[in-house]
Scaffold this motif. Structure first.
Motif, PDB file in Angstrom:
ATOM      1  N   PHE A 225       0.896  -1.137   0.057  1.00  0.00           N
ATOM      2  CA  PHE A 225       0.086   0.006   0.047  1.00  0.00           C
ATOM      3  C   PHE A 225       0.867   1.124  -0.152  1.00  0.00           C
ATOM      4  N   PHE A 226       1.792   1.497   0.963  1.00  0.00           N
ATOM      5  CA  PHE A 226       2.631   2.530   1.206  1.00  0.00           C
ATOM      6  C   PHE A 226       3.689   2.653  -0.396  1.00  0.00           C
ATOM      7  N   HIS A 227       3.957   1.450  -0.845  1.00  0.00           N
ATOM      8  CA  HIS A 227       4.866   1.532  -2.023  1.00  0.00           C
ATOM      9  C   HIS A 227       4.189   2.060  -3.203  1.00  0.00           C
ATOM     10  N   GLU A 228       2.862   1.585  -3.108  1.00  0.00           N
ATOM     11  CA  GLU A 228       2.006   2.293  -4.174  1.00  0.00           C
ATOM     12  C   GLU A 228       1.635   3.533  -3.971  1.00  0.00           C
ATOM     13  N   LEU A 229       1.477   4.275  -2.731  1.00  0.00           N
ATOM     14  CA  LEU A 229       1.179   5.579  -2.476  1.00  0.00           C
ATOM     15  C   LEU A 229       2.385   6.496  -2.802  1.00  0.00           C
TER      16      LEU A 229
END
Length: 347
Positions: A70-74
């Protein structure tokens, strides 16, 4: 004429308002806003769907949490509108916590709402014989479903594990670049705490967390090229230093072996010399013993005679000392010896 003109003016006004509304809602600006809204909604859905457990585990073999993806995508700005909305939301929350007295406003809103409902209920019962708050009361109070609570608890659990796992991966240097970056950020943050308040540090950290990946994504080819050159230079220097160190170690080892061989040879020669001397000494001793046993001493040893009396010293006694039995006892008179009577005792 005035009566016939009034409807025409009203109709003209309505028509103009409808045309303006249609031009605004169906114009390029409105269409552009609709397109951006639809794209932002789609990207938010994609960001929510990106919460999946990554296929690549940690260095220990443990599976990672879905917040890693999730944070990688964000932060990678693959969904730019969703990332921009998240950045603006976090900055707004920081400014609101800093400059808005949310606690006081919440309490104010609470007492205004409660006094309003109580007043409406009391006034309604006195005037209408039926409370107004009772009329707007829902037939069934709202509740939070168990699925919602379970999902919320699961998300909190995953978020906590994400923080714990990432802290350990950074601490135990699973990725050298990430650990080095965290060390530099911690060092700078330690010194900035003396100058910048905590909300300023949170603001600065949020901006950097979103800005640095964006800069990397925008200039990926250039940054990768320079990183590769720097990596090649570091690798070349490391290889050169390793070769020099290996040569020095080989030279030191050769010198050490040479000195060790020299000292070993000297010690062996010393031990051999001592052994030969000991053997010769034992052979001479055995030969001398055999010769003495067969022929007697070649040079007999002359023992010194007893020294005579030296001048200035008394001669040594030649007679044996007499004992008390050899000395004659004195003669004892048979009568007692008395003084002469003619002589007075006291003159």
């Amino acid at each position: 004429m005035a009566e016939t003109q009034n409807p025409s003016v009203l109709e003209t006004t309505k028509a103009n308002a409808a045309a303006a509304y249609n031009s605004v809602t169906s114009g390029p600006v409105a269409q552009n806003v609709k397109n951006h809204t639809a794209q932002a909604s789609s990207e938010l859905n994609n960001l929510a769907a990106a919460r999946k457990t990554p296929n690549e585990p940690a260095a220990t073999g443990q599976p990672l949490t879905h917040y890693h993806s999730f944070f990688h995508e964000l932060l990678s700005w693959k969904n730019p509108r969703a990332s921009a909305i998240a950045l603006v939301s976090i900055l707004s929350a920081i400014f609101a916590a800093r400059y808005l007295d949310i606690t006081r406003w919440s309490l104010k809103l609470a007492w205004i709402s409660l006094f309003s409902t109580v007043t409406a209920e009391i006034v309604g019962k006195f005037v209408l014989n039926n409370g107004l708050a009772t009329q707007i009361r829902p037939r069934r109070y709202y509740t939070v479903s168990r699925e919602t609570i379970d999902g919320l608890v699961g998300d909190v659990h995953e978020l906590v594990n994400f923080v714990v796992i990432e802290a350990q991966r950074i601490l135990f240097v699973e990725n050298v670049f990430a650990s080095l970056s965290a060390a530099i950020v911690s060092f700078i943050g330690y010194h900035l705490t003396k100058l910048v308040p905590y909300w300023g540090l949170a603001l600065l950290g949020t901006v950097l967390a979103f800005a640095l990946p964006l800069i990397y994504v925008t200039n990926k080819e250039l940054i990768d090229h320079h990183l590769k050159n720097a990596s090649d230079v570091v690798e070349a220097q490391t290889s050169q230093v390793r070769n020099v160190a290996q040569k020095q170690a080989e030279q030191v080892s050769a010198i050490g072996k040479q000195y060790a061989g020299d000292y070993t040879g000297k010690v062996q020669e010393m031990l051999r010399g001592k052994g030969a001397a000991t053997a010769e000494t034992s052979e001479d001793t055995s030969q001398t013993s055999a010769t003495y046993a067969e022929k007697g001493p070649a040079n007999p040893i002359a023992f010194p005679k007893t020294p005579t009396a030296e001048p200035g010293l008394p001669d040594a006694p030649t007679e044996e000392p007499k004992t008390a039995a050899d000395v004659p006892a004195p003669s004892v008179p048979s009568e007692p010896v008395l003084p002469n009577k003619d002589e007075p005792l006291i003159s």
